[in-house]
Design a protein around this motif. Sequence first.
Motif, PDB file in Angstrom:
ATOM      1  N   PRO A   1      11.401  44.634  22.139  1.00 26.75           N
ATOM      2  CA  PRO A   1       9.903  44.906  22.006  1.00 26.75           C
ATOM      3  C   PRO A   1      10.031  46.507  21.265  1.00 26.75           C
ATOM      4  CG  PRO A   1       9.779  43.849  24.060  1.00 26.75           C
ATOM      5  CD  PRO A   1      11.533  44.015  23.641  1.00 26.75           C
ATOM      6  N   PRO A   2       9.476  46.637  20.375  1.00 32.30           N
ATOM      7  CA  PRO A   2       9.322  48.009  19.547  1.00 32.30           C
ATOM      8  C   PRO A   2       8.805  48.878  20.291  1.00 32.30           C
ATOM      9  CG  PRO A   2       8.353  46.461  18.217  1.00 32.30           C
ATOM     10  CD  PRO A   2       8.718  45.611  19.221  1.00 32.30           C
ATOM     11  N   GLY A   3       8.966  50.189  20.110  1.00 36.42           N
ATOM     12  CA  GLY A   3       8.136  51.450  20.385  1.00 36.42           C
ATOM     13  C   GLY A   3       7.801  52.054  19.129  1.00 36.42           C
ATOM     14  N   LYS A   4       8.695  52.963  18.956  1.00 38.77           N
ATOM     15  CA  LYS A   4       8.399  53.675  17.525  1.00 38.77           C
ATOM     16  C   LYS A   4       9.756  53.534  16.819  1.00 38.77           C
ATOM     17  CE  LYS A   4      10.028  58.006  19.903  1.00 38.77           C
ATOM     18  NZ  LYS A   4       9.513  59.487  20.101  1.00 38.77           N
ATOM     19  N   VAL A   5       9.375  53.788  15.386  1.00 32.71           N
ATOM     20  CA  VAL A   5      10.638  54.160  14.415  1.00 32.71           C
ATOM     21  C   VAL A   5      10.416  55.320  13.895  1.00 32.71           C
ATOM     22  CG1 VAL A   5      11.742  53.272  12.117  1.00 32.71           C
ATOM     23  CG2 VAL A   5      10.698  51.680  14.049  1.00 32.71           C
ATOM     24  N   LYS A   6      11.815  56.156  13.918  1.00 32.83           N
ATOM     25  CA  LYS A   6      11.634  57.271  13.104  1.00 32.83           C
ATOM     26  C   LYS A   6      12.179  57.378  11.762  1.00 32.83           C
ATOM     27  CE  LYS A   6      12.237  61.217  15.028  1.00 32.83           C
ATOM     28  NZ  LYS A   6      12.718  62.343  16.061  1.00 32.83           N
ATOM     29  N   ILE A   7      11.979  57.758  10.453  1.00 29.76           N
ATOM     30  CA  ILE A   7      12.633  57.743   9.528  1.00 29.76           C
ATOM     31  C   ILE A   7      12.792  59.121   8.903  1.00 29.76           C
ATOM     32  CG2 ILE A   7      10.527  57.140   8.189  1.00 29.76           C
ATOM     33  CD1 ILE A   7      12.269  55.544   6.178  1.00 29.76           C
ATOM     34  N   THR A   8      14.028  59.463   8.333  1.00 28.53           N
ATOM     35  CA  THR A   8      14.227  60.722   7.471  1.00 28.53           C
ATOM     36  C   THR A   8      14.987  60.378   6.390  1.00 28.53           C
ATOM     37  OG1 THR A   8      14.603  61.970   9.714  1.00 28.53           O
ATOM     38  CG2 THR A   8      15.364  62.807   7.773  1.00 28.53           C
ATOM     39  N   VAL A   9      14.381  60.838   5.278  1.00 29.84           N
ATOM     40  CA  VAL A   9      14.735  60.458   3.764  1.00 29.84           C
ATOM     41  C   VAL A   9      15.391  61.766   3.117  1.00 29.84           C
ATOM     42  CG1 VAL A   9      14.180  59.489   1.589  1.00 29.84           C
ATOM     43  CG2 VAL A   9      13.023  58.578   3.561  1.00 29.84           C
ATOM     44  N   VAL A  10      16.589  61.630   2.754  1.00 28.80           N
ATOM     45  CA  VAL A  10      17.245  63.026   2.309  1.00 28.80           C
ATOM     46  C   VAL A  10      17.540  62.545   0.894  1.00 28.80           C
ATOM     47  CG1 VAL A  10      19.234  64.419   2.202  1.00 28.80           C
ATOM     48  CG2 VAL A  10      18.116  63.377   4.354  1.00 28.80           C
ATOM     49  N   GLY A  11      17.350  63.709  -0.408  1.00 31.93           N
ATOM     50  CA  GLY A  11      17.512  63.415  -1.417  1.00 31.93           C
ATOM     51  C   GLY A  11      18.857  63.941  -2.115  1.00 31.93           C
ATOM     52  N   GLU A  12      19.205  63.677  -3.168  1.00 32.99           N
ATOM     53  CA  GLU A  12      20.644  64.093  -3.803  1.00 32.99           C
ATOM     54  C   GLU A  12      21.141  65.450  -3.608  1.00 32.99           C
ATOM     55  OE1 GLU A  12      21.076  62.774  -7.567  1.00 32.99           O
ATOM     56  OE2 GLU A  12      21.519  60.460  -6.931  1.00 32.99           O
ATOM     57  N   SER A  13      19.917  66.267  -3.672  1.00 30.92           N
ATOM     58  CA  SER A  13      20.361  67.767  -3.281  1.00 30.92           C
ATOM     59  C   SER A  13      20.677  68.109  -2.025  1.00 30.92           C
ATOM     60  CB  SER A  13      19.258  68.621  -3.857  1.00 30.92           C
ATOM     61  OG  SER A  13      18.191  68.446  -3.090  1.00 30.92           O
ATOM     62  N   GLY A  14      20.205  67.215  -0.925  1.00 28.06           N
ATOM     63  CA  GLY A  14      20.495  67.704   0.479  1.00 28.06           C
ATOM     64  C   GLY A  14      19.087  67.838   0.980  1.00 28.06           C
TER      65      GLY A  14
ATOM     66  N   ASP B   1       9.920  63.307  -6.198  1.00 24.56           N
ATOM     67  CA  ASP B   1      10.597  62.482  -6.925  1.00 24.56           C
ATOM     68  C   ASP B   1      12.018  62.252  -6.961  1.00 24.56           C
ATOM     69  OD1 ASP B   1       8.072  61.325  -7.513  1.00 24.56           O
ATOM     70  OD2 ASP B   1       7.774  62.094  -9.552  1.00 24.56           O
ATOM     71  N   GLU B   2      12.513  63.239  -6.338  1.00 24.94           N
ATOM     72  CA  GLU B   2      14.094  63.436  -6.271  1.00 24.94           C
ATOM     73  C   GLU B   2      14.713  62.072  -5.905  1.00 24.94           C
ATOM     74  OE1 GLU B   2      17.399  65.916  -4.023  1.00 24.94           O
ATOM     75  OE2 GLU B   2      15.518  66.874  -4.162  1.00 24.94           O
ATOM     76  N   ALA B   3      15.757  61.819  -6.431  1.00 23.62           N
ATOM     77  CA  ALA B   3      16.481  60.544  -6.206  1.00 23.62           C
ATOM     78  C   ALA B   3      16.870  60.564  -4.564  1.00 23.62           C
ATOM     79  CB  ALA B   3      17.751  60.352  -7.102  1.00 23.62           C
ATOM     80  N   VAL B   4      16.870  59.470  -4.179  1.00 26.75           N
ATOM     81  CA  VAL B   4      17.226  59.311  -2.802  1.00 26.75           C
ATOM     82  C   VAL B   4      18.834  59.059  -2.564  1.00 26.75           C
ATOM     83  CG1 VAL B   4      16.846  57.919  -0.511  1.00 26.75           C
ATOM     84  CG2 VAL B   4      15.155  58.473  -1.823  1.00 26.75           C
ATOM     85  N   ALA B   5      19.328  59.836  -1.552  1.00 26.77           N
ATOM     86  CA  ALA B   5      20.781  59.724  -1.247  1.00 26.77           C
ATOM     87  C   ALA B   5      21.079  59.069  -0.101  1.00 26.77           C
ATOM     88  CB  ALA B   5      21.308  61.231  -1.095  1.00 26.77           C
ATOM     89  N   ALA B   6      20.196  59.221   0.966  1.00 26.59           N
ATOM     90  CA  ALA B   6      20.592  58.527   2.347  1.00 26.59           C
ATOM     91  C   ALA B   6      19.105  58.580   2.985  1.00 26.59           C
ATOM     92  CB  ALA B   6      21.215  59.354   3.209  1.00 26.59           C
TER      93      ALA B   6
ATOM     94  N   PRO C   1      21.039  53.895  -0.265  1.00 26.10           N
ATOM     95  CA  PRO C   1      20.987  53.057  -1.265  1.00 26.10           C
ATOM     96  C   PRO C   1      21.193  54.040  -2.598  1.00 26.10           C
ATOM     97  CG  PRO C   1      18.728  54.381  -0.490  1.00 26.10           C
ATOM     98  CD  PRO C   1      19.976  54.650   0.600  1.00 26.10           C
ATOM     99  N   TRP C   2      21.390  53.350  -3.774  1.00 26.33           N
ATOM    100  CA  TRP C   2      21.705  54.090  -4.931  1.00 26.33           C
ATOM    101  C   TRP C   2      20.925  53.001  -5.886  1.00 26.33           C
ATOM    102  CZ3 TRP C   2      25.610  55.323  -8.814  1.00 26.33           C
ATOM    103  CH2 TRP C   2      25.685  56.686  -9.309  1.00 26.33           C
ATOM    104  N   PHE C   3      20.473  53.634  -6.869  1.00 26.34           N
ATOM    105  CA  PHE C   3      19.642  52.920  -8.002  1.00 26.34           C
ATOM    106  C   PHE C   3      19.181  54.044  -8.748  1.00 26.34           C
ATOM    107  CE2 PHE C   3      16.369  51.472 -10.411  1.00 26.34           C
ATOM    108  CZ  PHE C   3      16.186  49.981 -10.743  1.00 26.34           C
ATOM    109  N   VAL C   4      20.005  54.057 -10.068  1.00 28.82           N
ATOM    110  CA  VAL C   4      19.919  55.098 -11.070  1.00 28.82           C
ATOM    111  C   VAL C   4      19.448  54.420 -12.213  1.00 28.82           C
ATOM    112  CG1 VAL C   4      20.677  57.007 -12.467  1.00 28.82           C
ATOM    113  CG2 VAL C   4      21.113  56.860  -9.856  1.00 28.82           C
TER     114      VAL C   4
END
Length: 228
Positions: A22-35, A63-68, A87-90
């Motif tokens: 049973p879920p509680g919370k979900v944390k998400i961190t999105v990092v761009g190509e520049s870090g 709008d920087e591309a997502v690295a991770a 993910p990688w989509f260019v």
Amino acid sequence: MQVEKSKVDLKQHRLEVKMSHPPGKVKITVVGESGATLADEQHDFTGHAAGAPLVVTWSPTSDEAVAAIDVVAYDTQGAWVGVQISPWFVAIPHEDVNFKTDQSTIEASETPKLEAAFAKLNEVLAKDAAHGRQHPGITLFIAGHTDTVGNAGYNLKLSQARARSIASWFRKRGVKMPIAYEGFGETALAVKTADQIDEAKNRRVDYILSDDPPRYGGAFAPAWKRVP
């Protein structure tokens, strides 16, 4: 926790998580190509059932591309598990090749457009290598599209033939990575129009570097073919 890669939508900034507890919370961190951190958010899913699809969204700062993407899921007891998605989509910017009516042969006068796209492709790959990233499943996808003028079945075959011609050109030019092509005819219009409408923006071919086939939605099920 399970994150289905096909449900990761970078354009809509969302993905889908399933948890065995049973879920509680979900944390998400999105990092761009520049870090740089593009998003660092937390979502509460308390009350959802175990195994239910949980849609996790994020609002990027640019709008920087997502690295991770780092996803950490907590159950109602505080136990957690984390996973990193890369993910990688260019989309390779280019000027579309103009074909003669009902033809899929690339005219000599159009090759400078392909040469420019080839240079852009190498530029993207060099930049990625400079960042130390590796994409073992990377493929160049060539997707052909038409407008709505004419018969839909014919347009589908024409878009496939044109995509094949461009894919073959890249292979002959020296692209070593896997190359796949498919035609979508008028099933994935860039500009929605009625039937028999001559819309130039819909007559296009997409050049996409990705570790997964691009998705266009709709009922058409693409069958990507590989260039030898």
